[in-house]
Write a protein that holds these residues in place. Structure first.
Motif, PDB file in Angstrom:
ATOM      1  N   GLY A  14      12.512 -37.292  13.247  1.00 23.05           N
ATOM      2  CA  GLY A  14      11.706 -38.203  14.046  1.00 23.05           C
ATOM      3  C   GLY A  14      10.470 -37.534  14.609  1.00 23.05           C
ATOM      4  O   GLY A  14      10.552 -36.456  15.209  1.00 23.05           O
ATOM      5  N   ALA A  15       9.311 -38.186  14.455  1.00 18.91           N
ATOM      6  CA  ALA A  15       8.043 -37.652  14.948  1.00 18.91           C
ATOM      7  C   ALA A  15       7.559 -38.373  16.203  1.00 18.91           C
ATOM      8  O   ALA A  15       6.384 -38.287  16.559  1.00 18.91           O
ATOM      9  CB  ALA A  15       6.978 -37.751  13.852  1.00 18.91           C
ATOM     10  N   GLY A  16       8.463 -39.101  16.883  1.00 23.82           N
ATOM     11  CA  GLY A  16       8.109 -39.738  18.145  1.00 23.82           C
ATOM     12  C   GLY A  16       7.888 -38.708  19.234  1.00 23.82           C
ATOM     13  O   GLY A  16       7.873 -37.495  18.974  1.00 23.82           O
ATOM     14  N   PRO A  17       7.722 -39.140  20.493  1.00 20.12           N
ATOM     15  CA  PRO A  17       7.407 -38.196  21.564  1.00 20.12           C
ATOM     16  C   PRO A  17       8.388 -37.040  21.707  1.00 20.12           C
ATOM     17  O   PRO A  17       7.969 -35.886  21.838  1.00 20.12           O
ATOM     18  CB  PRO A  17       7.409 -39.098  22.808  1.00 20.12           C
ATOM     19  CG  PRO A  17       6.982 -40.426  22.289  1.00 20.12           C
ATOM     20  CD  PRO A  17       7.636 -40.544  20.942  1.00 20.12           C
ATOM     21  N   SER A  18       9.688 -37.307  21.691  1.00 21.22           N
ATOM     22  CA  SER A  18      10.645 -36.202  21.886  1.00 21.22           C
ATOM     23  C   SER A  18      10.582 -35.227  20.726  1.00 21.22           C
ATOM     24  O   SER A  18      10.560 -34.002  20.921  1.00 21.22           O
ATOM     25  CB  SER A  18      12.068 -36.744  22.053  1.00 21.22           C
ATOM     26  OG  SER A  18      12.534 -37.379  20.871  1.00 21.22           O
ATOM     27  N   GLY A  19      10.543 -35.741  19.501  1.00 25.22           N
ATOM     28  CA  GLY A  19      10.509 -34.865  18.345  1.00 25.22           C
ATOM     29  C   GLY A  19       9.235 -34.053  18.261  1.00 25.22           C
ATOM     30  O   GLY A  19       9.263 -32.850  17.990  1.00 25.22           O
ATOM     31  N   SER A  20       8.097 -34.694  18.510  1.00 29.07           N
ATOM     32  CA  SER A  20       6.823 -33.998  18.414  1.00 29.07           C
ATOM     33  C   SER A  20       6.671 -32.936  19.493  1.00 29.07           C
ATOM     34  O   SER A  20       6.143 -31.844  19.238  1.00 29.07           O
ATOM     35  CB  SER A  20       5.664 -34.998  18.493  1.00 29.07           C
ATOM     36  OG  SER A  20       5.606 -35.793  17.326  1.00 29.07           O
ATOM     37  N   VAL A  21       7.113 -33.241  20.709  1.00 28.60           N
ATOM     38  CA  VAL A  21       6.998 -32.261  21.787  1.00 28.60           C
ATOM     39  C   VAL A  21       7.930 -31.075  21.541  1.00 28.60           C
ATOM     40  O   VAL A  21       7.530 -29.912  21.683  1.00 28.60           O
ATOM     41  CB  VAL A  21       7.280 -32.916  23.151  1.00 28.60           C
ATOM     42  CG1 VAL A  21       7.464 -31.862  24.242  1.00 28.60           C
ATOM     43  CG2 VAL A  21       6.136 -33.854  23.522  1.00 28.60           C
ATOM     44  N   ALA A  22       9.170 -31.330  21.151  1.00 36.03           N
ATOM     45  CA  ALA A  22      10.095 -30.231  20.859  1.00 36.03           C
ATOM     46  C   ALA A  22       9.565 -29.375  19.719  1.00 36.03           C
ATOM     47  O   ALA A  22       9.593 -28.132  19.782  1.00 36.03           O
ATOM     48  CB  ALA A  22      11.475 -30.783  20.513  1.00 36.03           C
ATOM     49  N   ALA A  23       9.059 -30.024  18.667  1.00 31.95           N
ATOM     50  CA  ALA A  23       8.529 -29.288  17.519  1.00 31.95           C
ATOM     51  C   ALA A  23       7.324 -28.447  17.912  1.00 31.95           C
ATOM     52  O   ALA A  23       7.173 -27.299  17.461  1.00 31.95           O
ATOM     53  CB  ALA A  23       8.153 -30.264  16.414  1.00 31.95           C
ATOM     54  N   THR A  24       6.465 -28.991  18.761  1.00 31.13           N
ATOM     55  CA  THR A  24       5.273 -28.256  19.177  1.00 31.13           C
ATOM     56  C   THR A  24       5.638 -27.034  20.002  1.00 31.13           C
ATOM     57  O   THR A  24       5.080 -25.944  19.800  1.00 31.13           O
ATOM     58  CB  THR A  24       4.339 -29.185  19.971  1.00 31.13           C
ATOM     59  OG1 THR A  24       3.942 -30.273  19.140  1.00 31.13           O
ATOM     60  CG2 THR A  24       3.108 -28.436  20.448  1.00 31.13           C
ATOM     61  N   ILE A  25       6.563 -27.197  20.935  1.00 28.39           N
ATOM     62  CA  ILE A  25       6.982 -26.055  21.758  1.00 28.39           C
ATOM     63  C   ILE A  25       7.538 -24.945  20.877  1.00 28.39           C
ATOM     64  O   ILE A  25       7.207 -23.755  21.041  1.00 28.39           O
ATOM     65  CB  ILE A  25       8.019 -26.500  22.801  1.00 28.39           C
ATOM     66  CG1 ILE A  25       7.381 -27.441  23.825  1.00 28.39           C
ATOM     67  CG2 ILE A  25       8.633 -25.283  23.510  1.00 28.39           C
ATOM     68  CD1 ILE A  25       8.365 -28.087  24.777  1.00 28.39           C
ATOM     69  N   LEU A  26       8.375 -25.304  19.916  1.00 26.44           N
ATOM     70  CA  LEU A  26       8.982 -24.301  19.040  1.00 26.44           C
ATOM     71  C   LEU A  26       7.949 -23.697  18.092  1.00 26.44           C
ATOM     72  O   LEU A  26       7.973 -22.485  17.834  1.00 26.44           O
ATOM     73  CB  LEU A  26      10.135 -24.930  18.262  1.00 26.44           C
ATOM     74  CG  LEU A  26      11.349 -25.300  19.119  1.00 26.44           C
ATOM     75  CD1 LEU A  26      12.292 -26.230  18.373  1.00 26.44           C
ATOM     76  CD2 LEU A  26      12.088 -24.043  19.577  1.00 26.44           C
ATOM     77  N   ALA A  27       7.034 -24.509  17.588  1.00 24.33           N
ATOM     78  CA  ALA A  27       5.976 -23.975  16.732  1.00 24.33           C
ATOM     79  C   ALA A  27       5.074 -23.022  17.509  1.00 24.33           C
ATOM     80  O   ALA A  27       4.610 -22.007  16.967  1.00 24.33           O
ATOM     81  CB  ALA A  27       5.164 -25.118  16.128  1.00 24.33           C
ATOM     82  N   ASN A  28       4.821 -23.348  18.776  1.00 25.12           N
ATOM     83  CA  ASN A  28       4.026 -22.461  19.624  1.00 25.12           C
ATOM     84  C   ASN A  28       4.670 -21.080  19.748  1.00 25.12           C
ATOM     85  O   ASN A  28       3.974 -20.079  19.969  1.00 25.12           O
ATOM     86  CB  ASN A  28       3.865 -23.061  21.026  1.00 25.12           C
ATOM     87  CG  ASN A  28       2.912 -24.245  21.064  1.00 25.12           C
ATOM     88  OD1 ASN A  28       2.119 -24.440  20.150  1.00 25.12           O
ATOM     89  ND2 ASN A  28       2.995 -25.042  22.115  1.00 25.12           N
TER      90      ASN A  28
END
Length: 410
Positions: A14-28
């Protein structure tokens, strides 16, 4: 951090808010992250009125600037009406420290903004991907994927985060779903060209309206920055019969019964199909398990009345990403103590307010005259999303709401 075969550290469903924010934090943090999204963005979604607490989570993920620059409608509070009664809470006048303002957002644009941020930070985003199965083992986890184009495949990782929202992918695949304790309701809603000129309406606030005769029926009106708005009515499930009704006529009839709301929308142009969200309250047996965790609505959704959905989603993403990071670093985090229980603190606070709304206690507080300023600031904090601030007596002891309602009634 990936092996030559393309194994990922984390797969996010899922690329909604929860998925995108979690993915961004981990990618960071340098992890290799794959996001699998069933739909194509931009796409319509409900839940358009953010809470100020959300801004802190977006800021932590480094996504705030993109949201600020997107041109969304400024929001500083929530207004309530019942018949001709009216009151409001200014989120800048709250008990908790932190953001007091936020935005009303068209979710199609908002969600795409966050997903694009995740991609820019290094997460791989694949659209048109349906997750059909999951396999867990001591060496990792694999998810079976059916793409819109091409052959089915399996993606492998150390950990999976489910941010699939109402799709609830892992709860269905792993048989984790359980009935919510909240009543069964249905929402009937659309987007409109609002043409609002009534000076009683403040575009900087969401307007929540209680039906003058039936307190269990309520409406939302969420203005956008382009002269449009989201409007909806929430009904007990037994009041709705979709087999013998015109949805537009039904929504407009309820609005005509809405007191101030009817006046505010007397020039509105209904130009978009009416949608429904049915039986939306949901719960799960567990928010985590062997190499997976559930984010946001994939875990639990309460009710749209206080716009808590995105805030809970972003809080879950922030907590889960931090806990996954510790696990990927070879530590042994306690998912119950480090993820589930902290998340549930806020969920339980919001649940107490949702229950208080529908049984009338919170409505009596909101529409009470001569409210105490300190107490109003405490209530304003929770309405602004600060449901994890345990310094607030109504967070540390949500049952205080009953006592407050009795005082307001007397």
């Amino acid at each position: 951090m990936a092996d030559p075969q393309g194994r990922y550290d984390v797969i996010v469903i899922g690329a909604g808010p929860s998925g995108s924010v979690a993915a961004t934090i981990l990618a960071n943090q340098g992890y290799k992250v794959l996001i699998l999204e069933q739909q194509h963005f931009p796409r319509f979604s409900i839940g358009e009125s953010l809470l100020p607490q959300s801004m802190e989570f977006l800021e932590q993920a480094g996504m705030l600037q993109a949201v600020v620059e997107a041109g969304f409608q400024y929001k500083n509070g929530a207004a309530f009406c019942r018949g001709q009664e009216y009151d409001y809470f200014d989120f800048r006048q709250k008990f908790s420290t932190g953001w007091g303002t936020t935005y009303q957002v068209q979710r199609a644009q908002f969600d795409k903004t966050l997903a694009d941020c995740a991609a820019e930070r290094g997460a791989e985003v694949r659209y048109g991907q349906t997750v059909t199965a999951i396999q867990q083992s001591a060496s990792g986890v694999g998810v079976d994927v059916e793409p819109e184009v091409g052959q089915p495949y399996q993606a492998k990782a150390e950990f999976v985060l489910d941010g699939s929202g109402f799709g609830r992918v892992l709860p269905r695949l792993l048989n984790l779903e359980k009935a919510s304790q909240l009543g069964s309701r249905i929402a009937l809603f659309t987007h409109i060209e609002d043409n609002i000129s009534d000076r009683r309406f403040d575009r900087n606030k969401i307007l929540i309206t209680v039906h003058p005769e039936h307190a269990e029926i309520w409406y939302w009106l969420i203005p956008f920055s382009d002269g449009r708005a989201s409007v909806g009515v929430v009904l007990p499930r037994e009041r709705f019969d979709d087999s013998n009704m015109d949805r537009l006529e039904t929504l407009q009839e309820y609005i005509r019964e809405g007191g101030i709301l009817s006046d505010v929308l007397n020039q509105a142009h209904f130009d978009t199909a009416i949608r429904t969200l049915d039986g939306y309250s949901c719960d799960v047996e567990s928010l985590y398990g062997d190499r997976f965790a559930l984010l946001g609505n994939a875990g639990e959704f309460l009710d749209p009345v206080f716009s808590s959905g995105v805030t809970i989603a972003l809080k879950s993403a922030t907590l889960a990403a931090a806990t996954v990071h510790r696990q990927l670093q070879g530590q042994s985090p306690d998912w119950e103590q480090e993820y589930a229980q902290p998340l549930k603190t806020g969920i339980d606070t919001f649940r107490a307010f949702v229950e208080g709304w529908y049984d009338g206690r919170l409505q009596d507080v909101i529409f009470a005259h001569d409210k105490s300023d300190p107490v109003k600031a405490m209530i304003s904090s929770i309405l602004a999303g600060y449901a994890w601030d345990t310094r607030n007596p109504y967070v540390s002891e949500p049952a205080r709401l009953s006592t407050l309602a009795e005082l307001c009634r007397s």
